[in-house]
Design a protein around this motif. Structure first.
Motif, PDB file in Angstrom:
ATOM      1  N   ASP A 108       0.854  -1.190   0.000  1.00 54.61           N
ATOM      2  CA  ASP A 108       0.000   0.000   0.000  1.00 54.61           C
ATOM      3  C   ASP A 108       0.890   1.241   0.000  1.00 54.61           C
ATOM      4  O   ASP A 108       1.731   1.419   0.865  1.00 54.61           O
ATOM      5  N   GLY A 109       0.733   2.079  -1.022  1.00 56.92           N
ATOM      6  CA  GLY A 109       1.559   3.278  -1.157  1.00 56.92           C
ATOM      7  C   GLY A 109       2.847   3.064  -1.932  1.00 56.92           C
ATOM      8  O   GLY A 109       3.633   4.002  -2.102  1.00 56.92           O
ATOM      9  N   ALA A 110       3.073   1.855  -2.424  1.00 55.29           N
ATOM     10  CA  ALA A 110       4.304   1.564  -3.162  1.00 55.29           C
ATOM     11  C   ALA A 110       4.352   2.328  -4.482  1.00 55.29           C
ATOM     12  O   ALA A 110       3.331   2.581  -5.116  1.00 55.29           O
ATOM     13  N   VAL A 111       5.551   2.698  -4.881  1.00 57.23           N
ATOM     14  CA  VAL A 111       5.799   3.339  -6.174  1.00 57.23           C
ATOM     15  C   VAL A 111       6.762   2.436  -6.935  1.00 57.23           C
ATOM     16  O   VAL A 111       7.858   2.140  -6.466  1.00 57.23           O
ATOM     17  N   ILE A 112       6.317   1.992  -8.107  1.00 58.00           N
ATOM     18  CA  ILE A 112       7.096   1.052  -8.909  1.00 58.00           C
ATOM     19  C   ILE A 112       7.452   1.732 -10.230  1.00 58.00           C
ATOM     20  O   ILE A 112       6.560   2.210 -10.932  1.00 58.00           O
ATOM     21  N   PRO A 113       8.737   1.804 -10.584  1.00 54.00           N
ATOM     22  CA  PRO A 113       9.116   2.441 -11.844  1.00 54.00           C
ATOM     23  C   PRO A 113       8.558   1.671 -13.042  1.00 54.00           C
ATOM     24  O   PRO A 113       8.426   0.451 -13.002  1.00 54.00           O
ATOM     25  N   GLY A 114       8.248   2.408 -14.088  1.00 56.93           N
ATOM     26  CA  GLY A 114       7.800   1.787 -15.333  1.00 56.93           C
ATOM     27  C   GLY A 114       6.306   1.911 -15.533  1.00 56.93           C
ATOM     28  O   GLY A 114       5.599   2.550 -14.763  1.00 56.93           O
ATOM     29  N   GLY A 115       5.838   1.313 -16.624  1.00 62.75           N
ATOM     30  CA  GLY A 115       4.423   1.334 -16.934  1.00 62.75           C
ATOM     31  C   GLY A 115       4.107   2.036 -18.235  1.00 62.75           C
ATOM     32  O   GLY A 115       2.978   2.021 -18.692  1.00 62.75           O
ATOM     33  N   CYS A 116       5.113   2.677 -18.830  1.00 66.18           N
ATOM     34  CA  CYS A 116       4.908   3.368 -20.104  1.00 66.18           C
ATOM     35  C   CYS A 116       6.201   3.291 -20.919  1.00 66.18           C
ATOM     36  O   CYS A 116       7.285   3.522 -20.392  1.00 66.18           O
ATOM     37  N   ASN A 117       6.065   2.982 -22.190  1.00 69.08           N
ATOM     38  CA  ASN A 117       7.242   2.896 -23.065  1.00 69.08           C
ATOM     39  C   ASN A 117       7.708   4.262 -23.556  1.00 69.08           C
ATOM     40  O   ASN A 117       8.768   4.375 -24.155  1.00 69.08           O
ATOM     41  N   ASP A 118       6.904   5.319 -23.337  1.00 71.67           N
ATOM     42  CA  ASP A 118       7.232   6.639 -23.876  1.00 71.67           C
ATOM     43  C   ASP A 118       7.784   7.622 -22.859  1.00 71.67           C
ATOM     44  O   ASP A 118       8.158   8.732 -23.221  1.00 71.67           O
ATOM     45  N   CYS A 119       7.800   7.272 -21.566  1.00 74.67           N
ATOM     46  CA  CYS A 119       8.301   8.215 -20.556  1.00 74.67           C
ATOM     47  C   CYS A 119       8.797   7.453 -19.325  1.00 74.67           C
ATOM     48  O   CYS A 119       8.747   6.237 -19.276  1.00 74.67           O
ATOM     49  N   TRP A 148      -7.866  -2.707  -4.588  1.00 79.10           N
ATOM     50  CA  TRP A 148      -6.636  -1.979  -4.888  1.00 79.10           C
ATOM     51  C   TRP A 148      -6.801  -1.111  -6.120  1.00 79.10           C
ATOM     52  O   TRP A 148      -7.538  -1.450  -7.032  1.00 79.10           O
ATOM     53  N   ALA A 149      -6.092  -0.006  -6.141  1.00 76.17           N
ATOM     54  CA  ALA A 149      -6.031   0.863  -7.314  1.00 76.17           C
ATOM     55  C   ALA A 149      -4.570   0.954  -7.740  1.00 76.17           C
ATOM     56  O   ALA A 149      -3.684   1.094  -6.903  1.00 76.17           O
ATOM     57  N   VAL A 150      -4.351   0.848  -9.030  1.00 77.91           N
ATOM     58  CA  VAL A 150      -3.017   1.009  -9.593  1.00 77.91           C
ATOM     59  C   VAL A 150      -3.109   2.146 -10.602  1.00 77.91           C
ATOM     60  O   VAL A 150      -3.850   2.061 -11.577  1.00 77.91           O
ATOM     61  N   GLY A 151      -2.404   3.221 -10.339  1.00 76.88           N
ATOM     62  CA  GLY A 151      -2.400   4.369 -11.239  1.00 76.88           C
ATOM     63  C   GLY A 151      -1.024   4.554 -11.859  1.00 76.88           C
ATOM     64  O   GLY A 151      -0.014   4.374 -11.179  1.00 76.88           O
ATOM     65  N   ILE A 152      -1.004   4.883 -13.120  1.00 81.57           N
ATOM     66  CA  ILE A 152       0.267   5.149 -13.795  1.00 81.57           C
ATOM     67  C   ILE A 152       0.422   6.657 -13.904  1.00 81.57           C
ATOM     68  O   ILE A 152      -0.431   7.341 -14.462  1.00 81.57           O
ATOM     69  N   HIS A 153       1.499   7.172 -13.337  1.00 81.53           N
ATOM     70  CA  HIS A 153       1.796   8.601 -13.365  1.00 81.53           C
ATOM     71  C   HIS A 153       2.840   8.842 -14.457  1.00 81.53           C
ATOM     72  O   HIS A 153       3.984   8.441 -14.326  1.00 81.53           O
ATOM     73  N   HIS A 154       2.400   9.482 -15.532  1.00 83.13           N
ATOM     74  CA  HIS A 154       3.265   9.776 -16.679  1.00 83.13           C
ATOM     75  C   HIS A 154       3.964  11.119 -16.490  1.00 83.13           C
ATOM     76  O   HIS A 154       3.496  11.979 -15.742  1.00 83.13           O
ATOM     77  N   ASP A 155       5.051  11.334 -17.231  1.00 80.50           N
ATOM     78  CA  ASP A 155       5.667  12.651 -17.331  1.00 80.50           C
ATOM     79  C   ASP A 155       4.696  13.559 -18.079  1.00 80.50           C
ATOM     80  O   ASP A 155       3.943  13.104 -18.954  1.00 80.50           O
ATOM     81  N   ASP A 156       4.690  14.852 -17.760  1.00 76.95           N
ATOM     82  CA  ASP A 156       3.786  15.790 -18.424  1.00 76.95           C
ATOM     83  C   ASP A 156       4.009  15.870 -19.931  1.00 76.95           C
ATOM     84  O   ASP A 156       3.082  16.158 -20.680  1.00 76.95           O
ATOM     85  N   THR A 157       5.223  15.614 -20.393  1.00 78.08           N
ATOM     86  CA  THR A 157       5.530  15.709 -21.819  1.00 78.08           C
ATOM     87  C   THR A 157       5.360  14.392 -22.565  1.00 78.08           C
ATOM     88  O   THR A 157       5.648  14.312 -23.754  1.00 78.08           O
ATOM     89  N   CYS A 158       4.871  13.362 -21.898  1.00 81.73           N
ATOM     90  CA  CYS A 158       4.725  12.030 -22.491  1.00 81.73           C
ATOM     91  C   CYS A 158       3.660  12.042 -23.604  1.00 81.73           C
ATOM     92  O   CYS A 158       2.524  12.462 -23.367  1.00 81.73           O
ATOM     93  N   PRO A 159       3.990  11.554 -24.809  1.00 74.98           N
ATOM     94  CA  PRO A 159       2.998  11.520 -25.881  1.00 74.98           C
ATOM     95  C   PRO A 159       1.808  10.605 -25.567  1.00 74.98           C
ATOM     96  O   PRO A 159       0.675  10.906 -25.949  1.00 74.98           O
ATOM     97  N   THR A 160       2.048   9.518 -24.865  1.00 80.82           N
ATOM     98  CA  THR A 160       0.936   8.642 -24.474  1.00 80.82           C
ATOM     99  C   THR A 160       0.008   9.377 -23.525  1.00 80.82           C
ATOM    100  O   THR A 160      -1.214   9.333 -23.673  1.00 80.82           O
ATOM    101  N   TRP A 161       0.571  10.063 -22.541  1.00 84.86           N
ATOM    102  CA  TRP A 161      -0.235  10.827 -21.589  1.00 84.86           C
ATOM    103  C   TRP A 161      -1.023  11.922 -22.305  1.00 84.86           C
ATOM    104  O   TRP A 161      -2.192  12.158 -22.010  1.00 84.86           O
TER     105      TRP A 161
END
Length: 66
Positions: free
Chosen positions: A10-21, A35-48
């Motif tokens: 709970d509260g873990a942050v795991i690197p990865g989840g997007c090939n573009d950022c 459980w909820a799993v959210g992917i936090h992208h970089d603001d400049t990510c084209p996928t985001w």
């Protein structure tokens, strides 16, 4: 009921989840066994940017960029 994730994640942050950022996956236990799993992208990510455009500005908190 057996939890999919151990409570210690709970509260873990795991690197990865997007090939573009340099995205991160954030795990959160909303209720026991839910459980909820959210992917936090970089603001400049084209996928985001495509996700934002497709939702016309309606973005759940779990998917907002960092």
């Amino acid at each position: 009921m057996t939890d999919i994730f151990p409570a210690a994640l709970d509260g873990a942050v795991i690197p990865g989840g997007c090939n573009d950022c340099n995205a991160e996956q954030h795990l959160r236990q909303d209720q026991p066994g839910i459980w909820a799993v959210g992917i936090h992208h970089d603001d400049t990510c084209p996928t985001w940017q495509r996700i934002q455009a497709g939702r016309a500005g309606i973005v759940p908190d779990t998917f907002k960029g960092r």
